[in-house]
Write a protein that holds these residues in place. Structure first.
Motif, mmCIF file in Angstrom:
data_model
loop_
_atom_site.group_PDB
_atom_site.id
_atom_site.type_symbol
_atom_site.label_atom_id
_atom_site.label_comp_id
_atom_site.label_asym_id
_atom_site.label_seq_id
_atom_site.Cartn_x
_atom_site.Cartn_y
_atom_site.Cartn_z
ATOM 1 N N PHE A 164 0.827 -1.201 0.000
ATOM 2 C CA PHE A 164 0.000 0.000 0.000
ATOM 3 C C PHE A 164 0.866 1.258 0.000
ATOM 4 C CE2 PHE A 164 -2.103 3.400 2.415
ATOM 5 C CZ PHE A 164 -3.159 3.651 1.554
ATOM 6 N N LEU A 165 1.903 1.304 0.842
ATOM 7 C CA LEU A 165 2.779 2.469 0.888
ATOM 8 C C LEU A 165 3.520 2.676 -0.433
ATOM 9 C CD1 LEU A 165 4.284 2.280 4.487
ATOM 10 C CD2 LEU A 165 2.661 3.946 3.589
ATOM 11 N N PHE A 166 3.952 1.580 -1.064
ATOM 12 C CA PHE A 166 4.637 1.684 -2.343
ATOM 13 C C PHE A 166 3.708 2.246 -3.418
ATOM 14 C CE2 PHE A 166 5.796 -0.301 -6.446
ATOM 15 C CZ PHE A 166 7.009 0.345 -6.635
ATOM 16 N N THR A 167 2.489 1.717 -3.496
ATOM 17 C CA THR A 167 1.548 2.226 -4.502
ATOM 18 C C THR A 167 1.151 3.672 -4.196
ATOM 19 O OG1 THR A 167 -0.339 1.246 -3.330
ATOM 20 C CG2 THR A 167 0.621 -0.037 -5.139
ATOM 21 N N LEU A 173 5.791 14.544 -10.456
ATOM 22 C CA LEU A 173 6.174 14.597 -11.874
ATOM 23 C C LEU A 173 5.300 15.563 -12.663
ATOM 24 C CD1 LEU A 173 6.889 10.841 -12.661
ATOM 25 C CD2 LEU A 173 8.548 12.682 -12.406
ATOM 26 N N HIS A 174 4.067 15.653 -12.292
ATOM 27 C CA HIS A 174 3.114 16.491 -13.027
ATOM 28 C C HIS A 174 3.429 17.985 -12.867
ATOM 29 C CE1 HIS A 174 -0.619 17.240 -15.118
ATOM 30 N NE2 HIS A 174 -1.020 18.056 -14.157
ATOM 31 N N ARG A 231 1.205 5.943 -13.936
ATOM 32 C CA ARG A 231 -0.258 5.836 -13.962
ATOM 33 C C ARG A 231 -0.725 4.472 -14.449
ATOM 34 N NH1 ARG A 231 -2.102 11.958 -15.788
ATOM 35 N NH2 ARG A 231 -1.341 12.930 -13.878
ATOM 36 N N VAL A 232 -0.039 3.905 -15.415
ATOM 37 C CA VAL A 232 -0.386 2.551 -15.870
ATOM 38 C C VAL A 232 -0.190 1.569 -14.720
ATOM 39 C CG1 VAL A 232 0.374 0.664 -17.369
ATOM 40 C CG2 VAL A 232 -0.007 2.930 -18.328
ATOM 41 N N PHE A 233 0.893 1.736 -13.969
ATOM 42 C CA PHE A 233 1.133 0.884 -12.805
ATOM 43 C C PHE A 233 -0.006 1.003 -11.793
ATOM 44 C CE2 PHE A 233 2.677 0.477 -8.447
ATOM 45 C CZ PHE A 233 3.140 -0.829 -8.462
ATOM 46 N N ILE A 234 -0.399 2.227 -11.473
ATOM 47 C CA ILE A 234 -1.474 2.445 -10.494
ATOM 48 C C ILE A 234 -2.781 1.832 -10.985
ATOM 49 C CG2 ILE A 234 -2.947 4.234 -9.452
ATOM 50 C CD1 ILE A 234 -0.288 3.890 -8.057
ATOM 51 N N TYR A 235 -3.130 2.084 -12.248
ATOM 52 C CA TYR A 235 -4.416 1.617 -12.757
ATOM 53 C C TYR A 235 -4.461 0.104 -12.942
ATOM 54 C CZ TYR A 235 -5.567 6.522 -13.452
ATOM 55 O OH TYR A 235 -5.810 7.857 -13.257
ATOM 56 N N MET A 247 3.162 5.911 -2.839
ATOM 57 C CA MET A 247 4.291 6.732 -3.286
ATOM 58 C C MET A 247 4.296 6.884 -4.809
ATOM 59 S SD MET A 247 7.480 5.850 -0.726
ATOM 60 C CE MET A 247 7.697 4.219 -1.376
ATOM 61 N N VAL A 248 3.986 5.801 -5.522
ATOM 62 C CA VAL A 248 3.925 5.882 -6.986
ATOM 63 C C VAL A 248 2.789 6.811 -7.406
ATOM 64 C CG1 VAL A 248 3.484 4.564 -9.101
ATOM 65 C CG2 VAL A 248 4.997 3.636 -7.360
#
Length: 180
Positions: free
Chosen positions: A80-83, A94-95, A116-120, A85-86
């Motif tokens: 959860f913490l890793f996601t 980055l934005h 974002r692909v990783f998150i989704y 942070m991403v």
């Protein structure tokens, strides 16, 4: 509780001021198939503080926590913490590296896309699978609770599950509003 006292054997002989004690807890930890026994869940549902404070129950919960539960809990929280942070990296850091109105370099846009692909896929996909499986299981078993007049699956009854479903819905909404 007298029942639990029968699971403790204390020696009559003392050595160096100590007495040997055996706890017979195998069937409170492991069921007949070798899985985790439901004893802790039953004791929790019983809601009796005297039972929960008994030394046998304390040893059983310590064994389960130190064995399987702690590692599973820690792995879930680290994921959860890793996601998170991403997510923060892709949505905020980055934005906003470039001034407002200035388009960033292609490498920055690719990094945002990868995050974002990783998150989704990983985070939202996992949440959809988890909540969908629990919801379908409740529907198959006809296990519902009432929310006002509306029946909802019983797994939605805990605040953790409700917050998780809201988070999944918000991620789906973000994906729908994502610029192409």
């Amino acid at each position: 509780p007298v029942l639990m006292d029968g699971l403790i054997w204390r020696s009559r002989v003392t050595e160096s001021g100590r007495r040997r004690v055996n706890y017979y807890i195998k069937h409170l930890v492991v069921d007949a198939e070798g899985g985790i026994a439901p004893a802790i869940e039953w004791i929790t549902d019983f809601n009796d503080p005297k039972v929960v404070c008994h030394p046998v129950v304390s040893i059983v919960t310590d064994i389960v926590w130190e064995g399987v539960a702690f590692q599973s809990f820690l792995t879930g929280k680290l994921w959860f913490l890793f996601t998170l942070m991403v997510f923060v990296l892709s949505q905020s850091i980055l934005h906003h590296l470039q001034p407002l109105g200035v388009e960033g370099p292609e490498s920055q846009r690719i990094a945002i896309l990868v995050c974002r692909v990783f998150i989704y896929t990983c985070s939202m996909g996992q949440q959809i699978f988890k909540h969908g499986r629990r919801t379908l299981q409740d529907i198959r078993e006809k296990d519902f609770i009432r929310f006002g007049r509306c029946p909802v699956p019983a797994s939605w009854g805990t605040w953790q599950e409700t917050v998780g479903i809201i988070l999944t819905f918000l991620l789906l909404l973000m994906l729908c509003m994502e610029p192409i």
